[in-house]
Design an enzyme around this catalytic site. Structure first.
Site, short mmCIF file in Angstrom:
data_model
loop_
_atom_site.label_atom_id
_atom_site.label_comp_id
_atom_site.label_asym_id
_atom_site.label_seq_id
_atom_site.Cartn_x
_atom_site.Cartn_y
_atom_site.Cartn_z
CD GLU A 185 -10.48 -0.15 13.95
OE1 GLU A 185 -11.33 -1.69 13.34
OE2 GLU A 185 -9.40 -0.28 13.34
CG HIS A 187 -10.94 -0.59 10.05
ND1 HIS A 187 -10.37 -1.13 11.22
CD2 HIS A 187 -10.62 -1.37 8.83
CE1 HIS A 187 -9.89 -2.62 10.07
NE2 HIS A 187 -9.64 -2.19 9.59
NE ARG A 203 -5.05 -4.23 11.57
CZ ARG A 203 -5.83 -3.97 10.03
NH1 ARG A 203 -5.82 -2.94 9.71
NH2 ARG A 203 -5.97 -5.27 9.26
CB ILE A 249 -0.91 0.17 0.93
CG1 ILE A 249 -2.06 -1.33 1.49
CG2 ILE A 249 -1.56 1.04 1.51
CD1 ILE A 249 -2.69 -1.62 2.59
N1 LIG Z 1 -7.94 -0.04 6.58
C1 LIG Z 1 -8.15 -1.20 5.95
O1 LIG Z 1 -9.19 -1.56 5.93
C2 LIG Z 1 -6.72 -1.52 5.88
C3 LIG Z 1 -5.75 -1.50 5.98
N2 LIG Z 1 -4.12 -2.34 6.25
C4 LIG Z 1 -3.39 -2.73 6.73
O2 LIG Z 1 -2.28 -1.41 6.06
C5 LIG Z 1 -0.94 -1.98 6.54
C6 LIG Z 1 -0.12 -2.31 4.68
O3 LIG Z 1 -0.64 -3.28 4.15
P1 LIG Z 1 0.35 -3.65 3.12
O4 LIG Z 1 0.69 -3.03 2.45
O5 LIG Z 1 -0.40 -4.76 2.41
O6 LIG Z 1 1.17 -4.59 3.95
P2 LIG Z 1 3.14 -4.89 3.43
O7 LIG Z 1 2.81 -5.81 4.38
O8 LIG Z 1 2.56 -5.51 1.75
O9 LIG Z 1 3.46 -3.52 3.96
C7 LIG Z 1 4.05 -3.35 5.09
C8 LIG Z 1 5.06 -2.92 5.32
O10 LIG Z 1 5.90 -2.31 6.57
C9 LIG Z 1 7.01 -2.21 6.48
N3 LIG Z 1 7.35 -2.14 8.13
C10 LIG Z 1 7.61 -3.45 9.03
N4 LIG Z 1 7.95 -2.91 10.08
C11 LIG Z 1 8.38 -1.50 10.25
C12 LIG Z 1 9.26 -0.30 10.35
N5 LIG Z 1 8.87 -0.35 12.12
N6 LIG Z 1 8.46 0.86 10.04
C13 LIG Z 1 8.54 0.91 8.69
N7 LIG Z 1 8.35 -0.06 7.53
C14 LIG Z 1 7.68 -1.05 8.66
C15 LIG Z 1 6.99 -4.03 6.07
O11 LIG Z 1 8.58 -4.05 5.92
C16 LIG Z 1 6.39 -3.74 4.69
O12 LIG Z 1 7.47 -3.03 3.99
C17 LIG Z 1 -1.35 -3.28 7.18
O13 LIG Z 1 -0.86 -3.41 8.55
C18 LIG Z 1 -3.12 -3.86 6.63
O14 LIG Z 1 -3.03 -4.32 7.62
C19 LIG Z 1 -4.51 -3.52 4.61
C20 LIG Z 1 -5.62 -3.30 3.85
C21 LIG Z 1 -7.08 -2.05 4.43
O1 LIG Z 2 -11.90 -6.22 6.09
C1 LIG Z 2 -11.87 -5.40 6.37
O2 LIG Z 2 -12.56 -4.74 5.97
C2 LIG Z 2 -10.85 -4.85 6.91
C3 LIG Z 2 -9.56 -4.67 6.07
C4 LIG Z 2 -7.93 -4.51 6.33
O3 LIG Z 2 -7.72 -3.57 7.21
C5 LIG Z 2 -7.10 -5.42 5.94
O4 LIG Z 2 -6.84 -5.93 5.31
O5 LIG Z 2 -5.58 -5.67 6.75
#
Ligand SMILES: NC(=O)C1=CN([C@@H]2O[C@H](COP(=O)(O)OP(=O)(O)OC[C@H]3O[C@@H](n4cnc5c(N)ncnc54)[C@H](O)[C@@H]3O)[C@@H](O)[C@H]2O)C=CC1
Ligand SMILES: O=C(O)CCC(=O)C(=O)O
Length: 531
Positions: A261, A280, A232, A152
């Protein structure tokens, strides 16, 4: 029939393939409490969740049939991974399907924050035409700090460039070269805090990232920063943020996620003029919900049908290029493990797995899990699987030694499994995958052999003498046990020898006993495999 429980609202279109599968029944029961889930989970082979259902150790314990928990989304912080691994439950997620959607939500939040859109909307629909209060800022020429440059974060950076922003990126895995390729300046957390006009976080919530932005960071933060969190709750200390806004350090914040939440009705974010919130919704688009549900359903089906799968969260990831090489050996590895475990009749203290030839230069960790599963299943039954096999060996204090060597004694690939007991006695088996022939066992203890493993075989040890083969054949024939193939192995004429017979069906116990009683044989045992 395989039973799948869907306990959160998940796109129907996405789970269609599960509903269409003839061997699967899907039940949708959302909004259940932990106790209600505990009552029913024992009937299910798979559980599908989004982020609402908390899959606790108690639920896993009650899920005696549970093989997989599928998360339609990325974050698995609502699933107790430790308990799942201990119980051999595979946890999978759908990491790719909601990347763009969440990135776009981050942008929506950033722009809404820059232009006070929610506050202006609320005032306008309440009848106040206020054109003075909501003076915004442009994104162009501003510095955006991105903490977490994974899926992301990288997409956010890409889009921010199109808005003319300068991007500072931090991620422990971000190299200078990759950053440059993306047009991002590699920075430290401190650089971002001191220099960014906007900061957005895209990391998971881990002990390391919890409150990574807290009072000490706010104290040195660039004045007037705007902060977005669509990752998060808890990455940014909520109470410290309120203070920082009230002190004029932070100009505003946009949060999609909360430490708890849903947040309590009196949570200060919900009434603060400079904070905008969404419940969320990062992943909530039609497209993303279909994508993640399709991905997770596909993998759940593979797991339930014992087919290869991807995106297991409680197992180390395997690169597709490596997977292509090792996947054909999974069944052979399991077969060798199972065969070896049946050869060993005392508690195993050490397991040596040697990979050679084609398998000498790839990461074989995943393959090792299959070998161990084959070994441990003998005594642990279905409790042992590829998720927990390493863990089960470890808690039983079985030393697992893996080695790789390019030489293969004439085979293009070879897996050798050696089991040692506490008296240092060894049993050994080696197998290979032959193009056009499939699995072949090519060594048993120190005897070279060559046979295709089948469901049932009889493994005999004897001394090399004329007439033994005939006697064994007659005895089995008289007892209606049909021999499909026979292999004998010996090192020297008249010395110790082995005989391996593949037979068409299970060998009755009394027939095996008669074999054991033949004076010419030292041992005879049935080896049962699942081919
Ligand atoms: N609001 C929502 O509905 C959603 C939230 N998310 C959340 O978004 C976040 C990112 O998701 P993705 O990009 O798909 O995950 P991803 O795993 O592709 O990226 C996460 C990145 O964070 C980095 N990271 C870990 N510890 C770190 C630190 N201390 N400092 C800096 N970077 C660090 C990792 O190396 C990784 O590259 C996750 O927490 C996921 O759960 C994802 C989808 C939907
Ligand atoms: O299921 C959802 O809407 C939450 C998505 C999310 O936070 C995630 O994929 O990490």
């Amino acid at each position: 029939m395989l039973k799948v429980l869907v306990s959160d609202p998940i796109s129907d279109l996405g789970i269609q393939q599960l509903m269409d599968a003839e061997d699967v029944v899907v039940d949708k029961k959302t909004g259940l409490s932990e106790d209600e889930l505990i009552q029913i989970i024992g009937d299910y082979d798979a559980l599908l969740v989004r982020s609402q259902t908390r899959v606790t150790p108690a639920i896993m314990k009650a899920g005696t049939r549970l093989k997989v928990v599928g998360r339609a989304g990325v974050g698995v912080d609502n699933i107790n991974l430790e308990a799942a691994t201990e119980r051999g439950i595979i946890v999978i997620n759908a990491p790719d399907g909601n990347t763009i959607t969440t990135c776009e939500h981050t942008f929506a939040m950033m722009m809404a924050l820059a232009r006070h859109i929610p506050q202006a909307y609320a005032k306008t629909i309440n009848g106040t035409w206020d054109r003075k209060t909501f003076l915004g800022v442009e994104l162009r020429n501003k510095t955006l700090g991105v903490l977490g440059m994974g899926r992301i974060g990288s997409e956010v950076a890409k889009r921010a460039k199109a808005f003319g922003m300068n991007i500072l990126g931090y991620d422990p895995f971000l190299t200078k070269e990759r950053a440059e390729k993306m047009g991002v300046t590699l920075a430290s957390v401190d650089d971002i805090i001191r220099n960014a006009d906007f900061m957005t976080v895209h990391t998971p919530l881990t002990p390391e990232t919890k409150h990574m932005i807290a009072r000490p960071q706010f104290e040195v933060m660039k004045k007037g920063m705007r902060i977005i969190n669509c990752a998060r709750g808890g990455i940014i200390d909520e109470m410290a943020l309120i203070e920082a806004i009230d002190e004029g350090i932070v100009a505003g914040a946009a949060f999609d996620v909360f430490e708890s939440e849903p947040p309590a009705a009196d949570h200060p974010f919900l009434s603060h003029a400079n904070i905008i919130v969404t419940p969320h919704l990062g992943a909530s688009t039609v497209e993303a919900q279909e994508n993640v549900a399709i991905d997770v359903s596909e993998q759940v089906l593979h797991i339930l049908r014992n087919e290869p799968f991807k995106n297991a969260v409680n197992m180390p990831p395997v690169a597709p290029s490596v997977m292509n090489i090792i996947q054909p050996y999974f069944k052979l590895g399991e077969t060798l493990g199972s065969f070896a475990a049946q050869m060993a009749n005392e508690a195993i203290q050490e397991i040596h797995i040697d990979y050679s030839g084609d398998l000498s230069e790839v990461d074989t960790q995943q393959l090792t899990r299959y070998v161990l599963k084959g070994i441990l299943e003998r005594h642990l039954g279905s409790e042992a699987n590829i998720v927990n096999s390493l863990h089960l060996a470890k808690i039983r204090e079985i030393n697992v030694v893996v080695s790789q060597a390019p030489r293969t004694k004439g085979f293009t690939n070879l897996i050798t499994v050696t089991l040692k007991n506490q008296h240092e006695q060894e049993r050994r088996i080696a197998g290979t995958l032959l193009a056009g022939y499939g699995e072949r066992i090519v060594r048993l203890d120190h005897f070279p052999v060559d046979f295709a493993p089948e469901d049932h075989q009889i493994f005999i040890s004897h001394n090399d003498k004329p007439g033994i083969i005939g006697r064994v054949g007659t005895l089995l024939g008289e007892n209606d046990v049909n021999i499909a193939s026979m292999q004998v192995g010996r090192k020297i004429i008249g010395g110790a020898a082995i005989m391996i017979l593949t037979v068409d069906k299970e060998v009755p116990k009394e027939v095996l006993q008669k074999l054991i009683e033949l004076p010419e044989l030292n041992t005879a045992q049935e080896i049962v495999l699942q081919k």
